[in-house]
Write a protein that holds these residues in place. Structure first.
Motif, short mmCIF file in Angstrom:
data_model
loop_
_atom_site.label_atom_id
_atom_site.label_comp_id
_atom_site.label_asym_id
_atom_site.label_seq_id
_atom_site.Cartn_x
_atom_site.Cartn_y
_atom_site.Cartn_z
N SER A 37 43.16 45.28 44.06
CA SER A 37 43.04 44.15 44.98
C SER A 37 43.00 42.83 44.20
O SER A 37 42.43 42.74 43.12
CB SER A 37 41.83 44.36 45.90
N LYS A 39 41.80 39.15 43.61
CA LYS A 39 40.53 38.48 43.90
C LYS A 39 40.54 37.06 43.34
O LYS A 39 41.30 36.75 42.43
CB LYS A 39 39.38 39.26 43.26
N TYR A 123 40.51 40.56 34.57
CA TYR A 123 39.24 40.75 35.27
C TYR A 123 38.16 41.34 34.36
O TYR A 123 37.00 40.91 34.40
CB TYR A 123 39.51 41.68 36.46
N TRP A 139 33.58 37.69 42.58
CA TRP A 139 35.00 37.94 42.80
C TRP A 139 35.17 38.36 44.25
O TRP A 139 34.60 39.36 44.68
CB TRP A 139 35.49 39.06 41.88
N ASP A 141 37.90 39.27 47.39
CA ASP A 141 39.27 39.63 47.74
C ASP A 141 39.95 38.44 48.45
O ASP A 141 39.36 37.83 49.34
CB ASP A 141 39.22 40.84 48.67
N THR A 145 38.52 35.60 51.84
CA THR A 145 37.94 34.34 51.38
C THR A 145 37.06 33.71 52.46
O THR A 145 37.52 33.51 53.59
CB THR A 145 39.06 33.35 51.02
#
Lengths: 250, 250
Positions: A37, A39, A123, A139, A141, A145
């Motif tokens: 995913s 982020k 990451y 973090w 996704d 947001t």
């Protein structure tokens, strides 16, 4: 607690007034890729009880790009982050309404024109450092947001749109994926950036046709299923292809 | 003469100090197309005896984009110019070395971070207005750009590179050509932006395939040769095509 915070802010504001250019700020949209995913890194501010993009100010004797690198290094511990300046935000009212209890001479209360950078970061290499003004850094996704302070949602949306346009021109995959990755992971990254599902067979064929990937001898061990093939980028072909732009309508 | 000029500059500087944000400027790369050649609008400064891009400053109570429009309207007489912010220039030393004879408190001598906009303008609609600081304003062929002040050559080069990338995404042709144009004129525009010759037959076929042009009944009268066909843009198809990006490797 509130008084202590106000004192800290006042002191910080004085330092910024001495060291930094007025009226110009930097905001960073930091992208990372984890567990299939895409982020972004967000800060939860203590004072306004709201979410914010990481950002900062430019020292009077500092190049603007260097300031962006410094701000992100202080926040993430990572040097030489892949940074791309994408747009500057200059609406008159964009930073109004913050620090209402301070008078107009307060440095942080002035009008700021903000230069937006997006960052691509591995990451796993990040150790987020909080400061006196942020509870926590998280973090989140990109599809989840939350509401951000000021025009930060717009800044994030414009960064994502630029990332989309840059897919064919900049080494996005190289900077977001680990060195070795599977084809489904690469596809998930493209899907997250483009915001839509892609056909698996078509995606595989397109990537093969570009010749930008090298299939490795090793496979990923440990899953319940057949061990998936691992790939890395063929840097020579990849960089050459990006120079001309990958001609692809996703 | 020199003293008079210095006085005028001092007065101007005082006004700017009162009305405008410090440390932030705007520079504009204004493209026009005339006689089959792509040109930019340059100013010849009296004081430094050098060439410069048109530019200006942002009023304290003005949106940044509005400032760019105002600056260009004051210079060209044209309202609602097609403007695209493309990059912000923030090197520490970029504006050093100018106004050397003034002391450091002089407003125009401070460090400026400059927001770059490119403009596309109908060449024929422009009436350039000079001011106290510019001898003359001239349209110069992009392939013959002289040495410009500060980092303006770099700003111009980055604008041209952005224009190239935007060919498939923004209505460049629509904003640079007259309403009715011939296929060779359109090809010349593309060649000037891309900086290379294109094959005439291929160009014609690609443009036909997009379906973005409408062939008009009338032809261009007056030449020695057979009257060439005239075209205009089919706005509905053109805008739709640009939304997805014209997938073309020129």
């Amino acid at each position: 607690m509130k008084d202590l915070l106000s004192k800290t802010i006042l002191k910080w504001s004085e330092t910024l007034h001495k060291e930094c250019l007025p009226h110009i700020s930097i905001d960073c949209v930091v992208f990372g890729f984890h567990n299939n995913s895409l982020k972004i890194l967000l800060l939860e501010l203590i004072r306004e009880n709201t979410w914010s993009l990481p950002g900062g100010y430019i020292k009077k004797v500092e190049n603007m790009d260097d300031a962006a690198h410094r701000i992100l290094q202080e926040r993430t511990g990572v040097r030489d982050i892949f940074l791309n300046q994408f747009k500057t935000f200059g609406k008159f009212h964009r930073s109004e309404g913050f620090f209402k209890e301070f008078d107009d001479s307060f440095w942080l209360k002035q009008r700021f024109i903000s230069v937006g950078y997006y960052a691509l970061i591995d990451y796993t290499s990040v150790t987020v450092r909080n400061d006196e003004f942020s509870h926590s850094s998280k973090w989140i996704d990109v599809s989840k947001t939350p509401t951000l302070m000021m025009d930060h949602n717009q800044i994030f949306q414009e960064a994502l749109a630029q990332l989309r346009r840059d897919l064919n021109y900049k080494p996005i995959g190289l900077n977001l994926l680990p060195e070795k990755f599977t084809m489904p992971e690469l596809q998930k990254l493209y899907e997250a950036i483009l915001g839509k599902k892609l056909n698996r067979g078509n995606f595989f064929r397109k990537m093969k046709r570009y010749g930008i990937l090298t299939k490795l001898e090793e496979t990923r061990k440990g899953g319940a299923h057949k061990a998936p093939d691992l790939y890395c980028f063929n840097l020579e072909v990849y960089n050459k292809a990006l120079e001309n732009g990958l001609q692809e309508n996703w």
